[in-house]
Scaffold this motif. Structure first.
Motif, PDB file in Angstrom:
ATOM      1  N   LEU A 114       5.338  -7.673  -1.549  1.00 54.48           N
ATOM      2  CA  LEU A 114       6.374  -6.754  -2.021  1.00 54.48           C
ATOM      3  C   LEU A 114       6.335  -6.599  -3.545  1.00 54.48           C
ATOM      4  O   LEU A 114       6.633  -5.530  -4.077  1.00 54.48           O
ATOM      5  N   LEU A 115       5.967  -7.659  -4.233  1.00 58.97           N
ATOM      6  CA  LEU A 115       5.881  -7.570  -5.690  1.00 58.97           C
ATOM      7  C   LEU A 115       4.740  -6.642  -6.106  1.00 58.97           C
ATOM      8  O   LEU A 115       4.814  -5.973  -7.142  1.00 58.97           O
ATOM      9  N   GLY A 116       3.695  -6.620  -5.289  1.00 58.23           N
ATOM     10  CA  GLY A 116       2.585  -5.701  -5.549  1.00 58.23           C
ATOM     11  C   GLY A 116       3.064  -4.258  -5.492  1.00 58.23           C
ATOM     12  O   GLY A 116       2.617  -3.410  -6.271  1.00 58.23           O
ATOM     13  N   THR A 153       9.426  -2.821 -14.143  1.00 56.95           N
ATOM     14  CA  THR A 153       9.879  -2.699 -12.753  1.00 56.95           C
ATOM     15  C   THR A 153       9.493  -3.945 -11.947  1.00 56.95           C
ATOM     16  O   THR A 153      10.240  -4.370 -11.068  1.00 56.95           O
ATOM     17  N   GLY A 154       8.358  -4.533 -12.271  1.00 62.28           N
ATOM     18  CA  GLY A 154       7.951  -5.770 -11.594  1.00 62.28           C
ATOM     19  C   GLY A 154       8.953  -6.884 -11.861  1.00 62.28           C
ATOM     20  O   GLY A 154       9.396  -7.580 -10.945  1.00 62.28           O
ATOM     21  N   VAL A 155       9.332  -7.035 -13.129  1.00 62.92           N
ATOM     22  CA  VAL A 155      10.287  -8.090 -13.490  1.00 62.92           C
ATOM     23  C   VAL A 155      11.647  -7.810 -12.849  1.00 62.92           C
ATOM     24  O   VAL A 155      12.297  -8.726 -12.327  1.00 62.92           O
ATOM     25  N   ILE A 187       7.441 -13.821 -12.155  1.00 65.03           N
ATOM     26  CA  ILE A 187       6.340 -13.603 -11.196  1.00 65.03           C
ATOM     27  C   ILE A 187       6.225 -12.120 -10.837  1.00 65.03           C
ATOM     28  O   ILE A 187       5.133 -11.634 -10.557  1.00 65.03           O
ATOM     29  N   GLY A 188       7.357 -11.403 -10.891  1.00 65.68           N
ATOM     30  CA  GLY A 188       7.328  -9.973 -10.580  1.00 65.68           C
ATOM     31  C   GLY A 188       6.367  -9.203 -11.471  1.00 65.68           C
ATOM     32  O   GLY A 188       5.754  -8.232 -11.047  1.00 65.68           O
ATOM     33  N   ALA A 189       6.223  -9.659 -12.726  1.00 63.59           N
ATOM     34  CA  ALA A 189       5.344  -8.955 -13.663  1.00 63.59           C
ATOM     35  C   ALA A 189       3.876  -9.080 -13.270  1.00 63.59           C
ATOM     36  O   ALA A 189       3.033  -8.304 -13.737  1.00 63.59           O
ATOM     37  N   ALA A 190       3.569 -10.055 -12.409  1.00 67.41           N
ATOM     38  CA  ALA A 190       2.169 -10.247 -12.003  1.00 67.41           C
ATOM     39  C   ALA A 190       1.760  -9.306 -10.874  1.00 67.41           C
ATOM     40  O   ALA A 190       0.596  -9.301 -10.479  1.00 67.41           O
ATOM     41  N   GLY A 191       2.714  -8.503 -10.385  1.00 69.14           N
ATOM     42  CA  GLY A 191       2.379  -7.632  -9.241  1.00 69.14           C
ATOM     43  C   GLY A 191       1.596  -6.398  -9.637  1.00 69.14           C
ATOM     44  O   GLY A 191       1.781  -5.319  -9.070  1.00 69.14           O
ATOM     45  N   GLY A 222      -0.619 -15.033  -6.193  1.00 71.55           N
ATOM     46  CA  GLY A 222      -0.316 -14.329  -4.939  1.00 71.55           C
ATOM     47  C   GLY A 222       0.166 -12.914  -5.226  1.00 71.55           C
ATOM     48  O   GLY A 222      -0.299 -11.939  -4.625  1.00 71.55           O
ATOM     49  N   ALA A 223       1.090 -12.790  -6.192  1.00 65.47           N
ATOM     50  CA  ALA A 223       1.604 -11.459  -6.551  1.00 65.47           C
ATOM     51  C   ALA A 223       0.502 -10.599  -7.145  1.00 65.47           C
ATOM     52  O   ALA A 223       0.421  -9.388  -6.887  1.00 65.47           O
ATOM     53  N   ASN A 224      -0.366 -11.228  -7.926  1.00 61.04           N
ATOM     54  CA  ASN A 224      -1.454 -10.484  -8.577  1.00 61.04           C
ATOM     55  C   ASN A 224      -2.459  -9.961  -7.540  1.00 61.04           C
ATOM     56  O   ASN A 224      -2.930  -8.810  -7.628  1.00 61.04           O
TER      57      ASN A 224
END
Lengths: 373, 127
Positions: A106-108, A296-298, A316-320, A350-352
């Motif tokens: 979902l973060l992706g 938006t990821g954050v 971690i959201g920023a890594a999507g 994982g998010a990346n």
């Protein structure tokens, strides 16, 4: 010596234009960034060299029969090179962290918002719909996807879009942290997330690329070339039965094609076409796309933090995004900056990895919505 | 105005489709993971007793059968002794050349990463 002979001897000098000089300087700047700062040197160096070679007066490398033009026609105008590079990326990518924690997918998705927000801004700046969609795809933060999509929708913008995508990708460690700090509190950045490694069987690792290809290919046929090549590389890697092919895809093939791609992209940076106000706007919008993706990821990470009862670190959201694995490393660095003992790298990976898949899907969706064929 | 409406439509449709596809992907990944774990939990069929080469009358206690996927205590002990012996032999040959990676190299840094990871994975330890 007759004046004609003299003119022929000096035609190199007499054909220098201010645009070609500026472009050669830009080419030099790209080479400088690659050599001194080591910003994406594998691409920026050939692109810079291609830009200089193209803008030399009366360069025989461009135009009919010119080597750079041949490379462009062979691999960029028909989107062959980006797809071959995707095989190499697939062969290099470990989707294990994503398989261990599927909710990171979902973060992706959240990391792709920048594409569409940039598209709206490009429309407001007066670009037509195809051009705006091509500029928006810079927000996928994925070089090959950007080249593939813009090559179909707006081939005349491939040069500036590629330069923007790769230059800013190299600047991810500088672009992301200020946005991450601005949108999170110290307490949020310090949230620790225990990581329990789950063993992923080889059967799962092999099934993953096959299932993703079939599912995405059926749902978004436009994404089939991108996702198919990415997953082919990954299937070869995880099957462990074609080590030679995997190695060749990840090394020799990817290296050769990267060189050709860089030179071909550089050849599109002809001064007269490149030095326009529109190019500056594209570079500005590209930078904005990177900021928006991170933001938006954050913000999505913060949403997950709320739903998890404060146990999810929003960084971690920023890594999507698709800049793999640089984005995950930046996230870990930011977490360590607040608390040295905080270790969220594997969650960020994982998010990346999800961002890698999501950017390809977003590219396909964009093409489908634009009705490209 | 038309362009803004088009942009908003693209955003809603585009992000909606991307999210929908990725939610489906997440469910599929969970499904695969569940099947994988289920496959692992299935008890293996009882195997035939392996022939032994112990001499008749030798004082020998049958090792306790291990749970599926686990090592027997005897095997763990044997591996431990082998590792200790190996380390002792290597230590005996100690020389500067024994260092596999230079301090400060990327590989050396990975040890720091391992320490950090194990530290993070022990939440019960007092900080």
């Amino acid at each position: 010596m007759s004046p004609e002979t003299l003119a022929q001897l000096l035609q190199g000098i007499t054909n220098i234009t201010w645009q070609s000089v500026v472009m050669m300087l830009i080419g030099g700047l790209l080479i400088l960034l690659a050599v001194v700062k080591e910003y994406e040197p594998l691409l920026l160096l050939p692109i810079g060299a291609g830009a200089i070679l193209t803008n030399l007066p009366l360069s025989p490398l461009v135009g009919e029969g010119g080597m750079l033009s041949i490379l462009y026609n062979v691999g960029v105008s028909n989107e062959l090179f980006p797809l071959i590079i995707f095989i190499g990326i697939g062969a290099l990518t470990d989707f294990g962290p994503l398989l261990e924690n599927p909710k990171m997918v979902l973060l992706g998705a959240a990391g792709q918002f920048g594409i569409f927000l940039t598209l709206i801004l490009a429309l407001l700046l007066g670009f037509n719909r195809s051009e705006a969609a091509s500029i928006g795809i810079i927000g996928a933060i994925d070089g090959p996807t950007s080249i593939y999509v813009s090559g179909i929708l707006a081939p005349h913008l491939v040069g500036p879009i590629t330069v923007a995508a790769y230059s800013y990708m190299a600047l991810v460690p500088l672009i992301m942290p200020p946005v991450m700090r601005l949108l999170t509190t110290k307490a949020e950045r310090s949230i620790k997330m225990p990581y329990t490694q789950r063993e992923i069987s080889q059967r799962t690792r092999i099934l993953f690329p096959i299932i993703v290809t079939v599912a995405v290919g059926i749902a978004v046929p436009f994404a089939t070339p991108l996702i198919g090549m990415l997953m082919l590389g990954n299937l070869m890697r995880e099957s462990k039965v074609v080590e030679r092919l995997t190695h060749a895809s990840a090394n020799e093939l990817a290296n050769v094609v990267t060189l050709f791609l860089g030179l071909a992209i550089g050849s599109t940076m002809k001064g007269v076409d490149f030095l326009q106000l529109g190019t500056l706007a594209i570079l500005g919008l590209g930078l904005l796309a990177f900021f928006l993706d991170t933001a938006t990821g954050v913000l999505f990470g913060k949403l997950m933090n709320v739903f998890s009862g404060g146990k999810f670190n929003p960084l971690i959201g920023a890594a999507g995004i698709s800049a793999f694995p640089m984005a995950a490393r930046v996230v870990q660095k930011e977490a360590s900056r607040e608390d040295f003992s905080n270790f969220i790298l594997m969650h960020a990976m994982g998010a990346n990895a999800a961002g890698q898949v999501a950017s390809v899907i977003a590219g396909g969706v964009l093409l489908a919505l634009m009705g490209a064929g | 105005m038309d362009n803004i409406a088009f942009g908003l439509w693209m955003t809603v449709m585009g992000m909606g489709t991307v999210f929908l596809l990725l939610v489906l992907l997440m469910l599929m990944l969970r499904g695969i993971g569940w099947l994988d774990q289920r496959g692992k939990r299935t008890p293996p069929t009882p195997s035939h007793t392996a022939p032994t080469d112990h001499a008749a009358g030798e004082d020998f206690t049958e090792p306790e059968p291990a749970a599926p996927g686990e090592l027997t205590p005897e095997l763990i002990a044997a591996i431990s002794i082998a590792v200790i012996t190996h380390a002792r032999v290597r230590r005996g040959q100690a020389a500067p050349a024994m260092r596999q990676v230079q301090p400060g190299s990327q590989l050396f840094a990975s040890r720091w990463v391992s320490v950090g990871r194990s530290y993070q994975n022990q939440p019960w330890k007092a900080r």
